[in-house]
Design a protein around this motif. Structure first.
Motif, PDB file in Angstrom:
ATOM      1  N   HIS A  59      35.968  63.035 -18.413  1.00 26.95           N
ATOM      2  CA  HIS A  59      35.134  62.603 -19.537  1.00 26.95           C
ATOM      3  C   HIS A  59      34.579  63.792 -20.316  1.00 26.95           C
ATOM      4  N   LYS A  60      34.508  64.954 -19.693  1.00 29.41           N
ATOM      5  CA  LYS A  60      34.031  66.158 -20.361  1.00 29.41           C
ATOM      6  C   LYS A  60      35.168  67.103 -20.732  1.00 29.41           C
ATOM      7  N   TYR A  61      36.374  66.744 -20.351  1.00 31.77           N
ATOM      8  CA  TYR A  61      37.527  67.643 -20.512  1.00 31.77           C
ATOM      9  C   TYR A  61      37.940  67.792 -21.974  1.00 31.77           C
ATOM     10  N   LYS A  62      38.218  69.038 -22.361  1.00 32.08           N
ATOM     11  CA  LYS A  62      38.804  69.357 -23.664  1.00 32.08           C
ATOM     12  C   LYS A  62      39.686  70.583 -23.507  1.00 32.08           C
ATOM     13  N   PHE A  63      40.720  70.675 -24.330  1.00 31.59           N
ATOM     14  CA  PHE A  63      41.470  71.928 -24.419  1.00 31.59           C
ATOM     15  C   PHE A  63      41.448  72.403 -25.862  1.00 31.59           C
ATOM     16  N   VAL A  64      41.637  73.702 -26.028  1.00 29.22           N
ATOM     17  CA  VAL A  64      41.554  74.341 -27.338  1.00 29.22           C
ATOM     18  C   VAL A  64      42.957  74.603 -27.869  1.00 29.22           C
ATOM     19  N   VAL A  65      43.154  74.385 -29.169  1.00 27.57           N
ATOM     20  CA  VAL A  65      44.388  74.785 -29.858  1.00 27.57           C
ATOM     21  C   VAL A  65      43.971  75.768 -30.941  1.00 27.57           C
TER      22      VAL A  65
END
Length: 383
Positions: A59-65
């Motif tokens: 639920h807190k996960y994000k990845f950067v592009v």
């Protein structure tokens, strides 16, 4: 947290896996298991870790592009699933160190020891990397660019710096027919932690090291990843290169990418005795980096004479007739001539084969062993 404590929350695993290293966990399934299932059961899929397994809150996960893109951004798991079209690809992943123990038996190499089961096949679901790259305005028609991935595993070795990283050329990343996906499902279920939950990269046809787990960032760059695992690992050197002169070779030796033709015998297992004159079916697997396997040759006399095995129909195809999954084969013998030495080799549709002499391809990292596979079979009484 100490290095010992960092392994306190490892996932639950099967007890019948062959554990080649306990911390970080590296294990392969019994060879009879991989050969019994065209799609490998998830809990039997081989595991290659370089550090403790992260425990990520989805639920807190994000990845950067970011990098050389017009619109850098963060992407959450929810957005990844909701915004982009989902794609499914069947793909066999293989560690570049598969069959490393054979090399080490010839002359010691550096790396985790692996038998011939450091590979497995699964159905992966996710979104195409090319769709994400297009969305952020990457120069997808620039063949000189690279797409750099970093994972979220907390590598503890000092020279790993940012963690586990790897990269692929833009020509692979941007090709819709290359089937590179950001996967969030494996065999119809959310990715297990050992296999990259919540999101991992799947790069069909490439060594498993390029399919980065626990994806943390995607960066478009003018050069390949600076990660230790791209620049100082997973490279094939001449047999004459050793640890005294390897520094002269790191930068001029290309990083591994596509898979070579590979084939191995799974039945009989090493040192398995077979009654002389009995009926027996030799079996195994074969694969290539996206090419169809067209022939598997079997010898029962150490490579002096050869016959062809039966290749199972139904190898799963990707786009443009590319074969990302392995082929199974078998060879029935009415009267087995034990004791004997079984040898197998394969050929793909591009007429690419396997080298006969392991010494010719020996390298100090023990990677890409695709020499003819040998199994010596002792005799036993038929009664």
């Amino acid at each position: 947290m100490s290095e010992v404590d960092s392994y306190a929350r490892e996932p639950t695993r099967r007890h019948d896996m062959t554990v080649n290293a306990p911390q970080p966990y590296n294990a392969e399934p019994p060879v009879e298991i991989i050969r019994s299932h065209y799609v490998t059961p998830t809990d039997y899929f081989y595991v290659r870790n370089h550090a403790p397994v992260p425990d990520i809150n989805p639920h807190k996960y994000k990845f950067v592009v970011d990098g050389m893109v017009a619109k850098p951004r963060e992407v959450s798991l929810h957005e990844l699933k909701a915004k982009y079209t989902h794609h499914t690809v069947m793909c066999t992943l293989m560690c570049a160190g598969n069959r490393r123990t054979e090399m080490s038996n010839l002359k010691t190499v550096k790396g985790v020891g692996w038998g011939n089961a450091a590979l497995s096949n699964a159905i992966w679901k996710g979104v195409r990397l090319c769709d994400v790259l297009e969305d952020v305005g990457a120069e997808m028609d620039n063949p000189h660019l690279h797409v750099d991935f970093y994972g979220g595993d907390p590598c503890v070795e000092e020279n790993y710096k940012k963690g586990y990283g790897s990269s692929i050329p833009m020509s692979k990343a941007a090709d819709p027919q290359g089937d590179v996906i950001l996967a969030f499902e494996m065999n119809g279920e959310p990715l297990p932690r050992d296999h990259g939950f919540p999101v991992r990269v799947i790069v069909p046809g490439y060594i498993g090291a390029r399919s980065v787990k626990w994806l943390k960032s995607i960066t478009v760059k003018s050069d390949e990843s600076e990660s230790f695992f791209q620049r100082r690992d997973y490279k094939v050197f001449l047999p004459s290169v050793n640890w005294d002169n390897v520094n002269d070779w790191w930068d001029r030796t290309p990083s591994l990418a596509g898979l070579s033709v590979q084939a191995a015998i799974t039945n009989p297992k090493l040192s398995e005795a077979i009654a002389t004159g009995s009926s027996y079916t030799v079996s195994g697997y074969a694969l290539s980096g996206g090419n169809r396997i067209v022939r598997v040759d079997i010898s029962l006399d150490g490579g002096k004479s050869w016959q062809t095995a039966r290749i199972f129909p139904g190898e799963e195809k990707g786009h443009d007739n590319r074969y990302w999954a392995w082929a199974f084969w078998d060879f029935h013998v009415d009267q087995f001539p034990s004791p004997c030495e079984i040898v197998c080799k394969a050929l793909d549709i591009g007429n690419n084969g396997m080298p006969d002499d392991l010494a010719q391809i020996w390298n100090l990292r023990g990677v890409m062993n695709n020499s003819w596979h040998h199994v010596s079979v002792p005799a036993k009484s038929k009664y």
